[in-house]
Design a protein around this motif. Structure first.
Motif, PDB file in Angstrom:
ATOM      1  N   SER A 174       0.862  -1.185   0.000  1.00 36.32           N
ATOM      2  CA  SER A 174       0.000   0.000   0.000  1.00 36.32           C
ATOM      3  C   SER A 174       0.899   1.236   0.000  1.00 36.32           C
ATOM      4  N   GLY A 175       0.841   1.998  -1.068  1.00 36.54           N
ATOM      5  CA  GLY A 175       1.667   3.198  -1.156  1.00 36.54           C
ATOM      6  C   GLY A 175       3.140   2.864  -1.011  1.00 36.54           C
ATOM      7  N   ASP A 176       3.785   3.510  -0.042  1.00 33.30           N
ATOM      8  CA  ASP A 176       5.224   3.337   0.176  1.00 33.30           C
ATOM      9  C   ASP A 176       5.549   2.179   1.115  1.00 33.30           C
ATOM     10  N   TYR A 177       4.568   1.377   1.485  1.00 28.73           N
ATOM     11  CA  TYR A 177       4.757   0.311   2.466  1.00 28.73           C
ATOM     12  C   TYR A 177       4.534  -1.063   1.845  1.00 28.73           C
ATOM     13  N   ALA A 178       5.336  -2.024   2.280  1.00 28.10           N
ATOM     14  CA  ALA A 178       5.135  -3.437   1.951  1.00 28.10           C
ATOM     15  C   ALA A 178       4.988  -4.203   3.259  1.00 28.10           C
ATOM     16  N   PHE A 179       3.987  -5.052   3.323  1.00 30.45           N
ATOM     17  CA  PHE A 179       3.689  -5.814   4.527  1.00 30.45           C
ATOM     18  C   PHE A 179       3.996  -7.287   4.263  1.00 30.45           C
ATOM     19  N   VAL A 180       4.807  -7.882   5.130  1.00 31.71           N
ATOM     20  CA  VAL A 180       5.178  -9.292   5.011  1.00 31.71           C
ATOM     21  C   VAL A 180       5.223  -9.884   6.409  1.00 31.71           C
ATOM     22  N   HIS A 181       5.345 -11.208   6.495  1.00 35.85           N
ATOM     23  CA  HIS A 181       5.459 -11.804   7.822  1.00 35.85           C
ATOM     24  C   HIS A 181       6.849 -11.620   8.409  1.00 35.85           C
ATOM     25  N   ALA A 182       7.877 -12.164   7.737  1.00 35.66           N
ATOM     26  CA  ALA A 182       9.219 -12.200   8.324  1.00 35.66           C
ATOM     27  C   ALA A 182      10.128 -11.088   7.800  1.00 35.66           C
ATOM     28  N   GLY A 183      10.049 -10.799   6.515  1.00 36.34           N
ATOM     29  CA  GLY A 183      10.928  -9.819   5.905  1.00 36.34           C
ATOM     30  C   GLY A 183      11.089 -10.114   4.431  1.00 36.34           C
ATOM     31  N   ILE A 184      12.054  -9.464   3.803  1.00 35.87           N
ATOM     32  CA  ILE A 184      12.322  -9.697   2.388  1.00 35.87           C
ATOM     33  C   ILE A 184      13.813  -9.965   2.200  1.00 35.87           C
TER      34      ILE A 184
ATOM     35  N   PRO B  93      17.117  -8.909   0.868  1.00 32.09           N
ATOM     36  CA  PRO B  93      17.652  -7.624   0.418  1.00 32.09           C
ATOM     37  C   PRO B  93      18.136  -7.670  -1.026  1.00 32.09           C
ATOM     38  N   GLU B  94      17.874  -6.562  -1.738  1.00 37.02           N
ATOM     39  CA  GLU B  94      18.327  -6.340  -3.103  1.00 37.02           C
ATOM     40  C   GLU B  94      17.663  -7.277  -4.114  1.00 37.02           C
ATOM     41  N   VAL B  95      16.553  -7.880  -3.731  1.00 37.75           N
ATOM     42  CA  VAL B  95      15.736  -8.669  -4.649  1.00 37.75           C
ATOM     43  C   VAL B  95      14.411  -7.923  -4.853  1.00 37.75           C
ATOM     44  N   PRO B  96      13.982  -7.677  -6.091  1.00 37.19           N
ATOM     45  CA  PRO B  96      12.716  -6.962  -6.306  1.00 37.19           C
ATOM     46  C   PRO B  96      11.548  -7.646  -5.594  1.00 37.19           C
ATOM     47  N   LEU B  97      10.578  -6.868  -5.171  1.00 33.69           N
ATOM     48  CA  LEU B  97       9.446  -7.424  -4.433  1.00 33.69           C
ATOM     49  C   LEU B  97       8.741  -8.517  -5.219  1.00 33.69           C
ATOM     50  N   GLU B  98       8.608  -8.326  -6.510  1.00 31.92           N
ATOM     51  CA  GLU B  98       7.879  -9.306  -7.316  1.00 31.92           C
ATOM     52  C   GLU B  98       8.664 -10.606  -7.511  1.00 31.92           C
ATOM     53  N   GLU B  99       9.930 -10.624  -7.117  1.00 28.67           N
ATOM     54  CA  GLU B  99      10.749 -11.831  -7.248  1.00 28.67           C
ATOM     55  C   GLU B  99      11.052 -12.493  -5.901  1.00 28.67           C
ATOM     56  N   GLN B 100      10.456 -12.003  -4.842  1.00 30.19           N
ATOM     57  CA  GLN B 100      10.697 -12.581  -3.515  1.00 30.19           C
ATOM     58  C   GLN B 100      10.124 -14.000  -3.435  1.00 30.19           C
ATOM     59  N   LEU B 101      10.827 -14.860  -2.733  1.00 24.13           N
ATOM     60  CA  LEU B 101      10.371 -16.228  -2.518  1.00 24.13           C
ATOM     61  C   LEU B 101       9.500 -16.305  -1.271  1.00 24.13           C
ATOM     62  N   ALA B 102       8.471 -17.135  -1.321  1.00 21.48           N
ATOM     63  CA  ALA B 102       7.591 -17.307  -0.164  1.00 21.48           C
ATOM     64  C   ALA B 102       8.380 -17.748   1.058  1.00 21.48           C
ATOM     65  N   ALA B 103       9.384 -18.598   0.867  1.00 20.62           N
ATOM     66  CA  ALA B 103      10.186 -19.077   1.997  1.00 20.62           C
ATOM     67  C   ALA B 103      10.864 -17.919   2.717  1.00 20.62           C
ATOM     68  N   ASP B 104      11.381 -16.939   1.979  1.00 21.83           N
ATOM     69  CA  ASP B 104      11.998 -15.778   2.617  1.00 21.83           C
ATOM     70  C   ASP B 104      10.958 -14.899   3.297  1.00 21.83           C
ATOM     71  N   LEU B 105       9.841 -14.665   2.632  1.00 24.44           N
ATOM     72  CA  LEU B 105       8.807 -13.804   3.200  1.00 24.44           C
ATOM     73  C   LEU B 105       8.275 -14.347   4.520  1.00 24.44           C
ATOM     74  N   ARG B 106       8.341 -15.677   4.710  1.00 24.78           N
ATOM     75  CA  ARG B 106       7.803 -16.306   5.927  1.00 24.78           C
ATOM     76  C   ARG B 106       8.871 -16.642   6.963  1.00 24.78           C
ATOM     77  N   TRP B 107      10.147 -16.750   6.548  1.00 30.34           N
ATOM     78  CA  TRP B 107      11.162 -17.312   7.437  1.00 30.34           C
ATOM     79  C   TRP B 107      12.400 -16.449   7.641  1.00 30.34           C
ATOM     80  N   ILE B 108      12.706 -15.527   6.748  1.00 30.68           N
ATOM     81  CA  ILE B 108      13.994 -14.830   6.791  1.00 30.68           C
ATOM     82  C   ILE B 108      14.189 -14.091   8.118  1.00 30.68           C
ATOM     83  N   ARG B 109      15.431 -13.998   8.532  1.00 34.93           N
ATOM     84  CA  ARG B 109      15.696 -13.241   9.752  1.00 34.93           C
ATOM     85  C   ARG B 109      16.989 -12.418   9.607  1.00 34.93           C
TER      86      ARG B 109
END
Length: 252
Positions: A166-176, A178-194
């Motif tokens: 939404s606007g300038d914000y991205a909402f995820v569970h764990a994180g993203i 780094p340096e990977v475009p949002l549309e190329e993020q893996l579900a495993a990273d979005l749920r588990w990365i630390r």
């Protein structure tokens, strides 16, 4: 126990960021089976929202509704009702939902992990007696799972999203990643990365709002905002509120 998971929090410099025009969002951190804290926070959010000017208000749950706390079944039932009452409510899939669903699907390794990360409390909230849990081996427990968890709950959890913007914000569970475009993020990273996400200091494509990693208070950094304040151990369930370029905290 909470100190085992805590990372230090500190405020970040103010930035001129906005959500989509006309929206007011409340991003809610990891509930982890804490039905009482959830009810208190929802009441606080309703009161806060009513005290402000009209807007298109919606809630975003950042994932990990289940495990560790005493009433995961009650939390899922409550939020399933909320989703029906307020269709604009959105839910992100956390690593605990992922493991729970895999265990329900018959994955034995996921079941073992589930039992190590608070699954016992989840299963007891669905009606499994403590003595039965202690007596069953993994194969026997796997056979019981489909009868314990309603199909509606399973379908609800399985329908959660991985990323919301939404606007300038991205909402995820764990994180993203780094340096990977949002549309190329893996579900495993979005749920588990630390670590690689939490330690990254440069800007991301959006300001990332996340749960997953416990801090004593809402953790505002220059490139991310952590909203998991360890409700199951601290009693503090938090929400980050966003409206235009304004932001504030609502918490139990």
């Amino acid at each position: 126990m909470l100190s085992k998971f805590l990372r230090p929090s500190r405020p970040a410099p103010a930035a001129s960021l906005s959500v989509a025009p006309g929206e007011r969002l409340y991003a809610i951190g990891d509930v982890h089976g804490c039905r009482d804290e959830l009810e208190r926070l929802l009441a606080l959010i309703d009161a806060d929202d009513a005290s402000r000017s009209p807007a298109r208000t919606s809630l975003i749950f950042l994932g990990d509704l289940v495990d560790r706390g005493p009433d995961s079944a009650g939390v899922v039932a409550r939020l399933l009702d909320l989703a029906r009452e307020r269709p604009a409510t959105r839910f992100l899939k956390g690593n605990h939902e992922e493991v729970f669903l895999l265990a329900l699907g018959g994955d034995r390794e996921a079941l073992r992990l589930f039992c190590r990360v608070g699954g016992r409390e989840t299963l007891m909230s669905y009606g499994l007696a403590r003595e039965d849990y202690d007596a069953l081996d993994y194969d026997e427990l796997a056979e019981r799972l489909p009868d314990l968890v309603p199909a509606t709950h399973r379908a609800f959890l399985d329908g959660f999203e991985d990323l919301i913007v939404s606007g300038d914000y991205a909402f995820v569970h764990a994180g993203i990643r780094p340096e990977v475009p949002l549309e190329e993020q893996l579900a495993a990273d979005l749920r588990w990365i630390r670590g690689s996400f939490l330690d990254y200091r440069r800007p991301h494509p959006k300001m990332v709002v996340h749960g997953h990693t416990i801090t004593e208070d809402v953790d505002r950094r220059a490139n991310r905002i952590g909203v998991d304040t360890g409700a199951y151990a601290s009693g503090r369930l938090s929400a980050l509120a966003l409206d235009g370029s304004d932001s504030w905290i609502v918490q139990t």
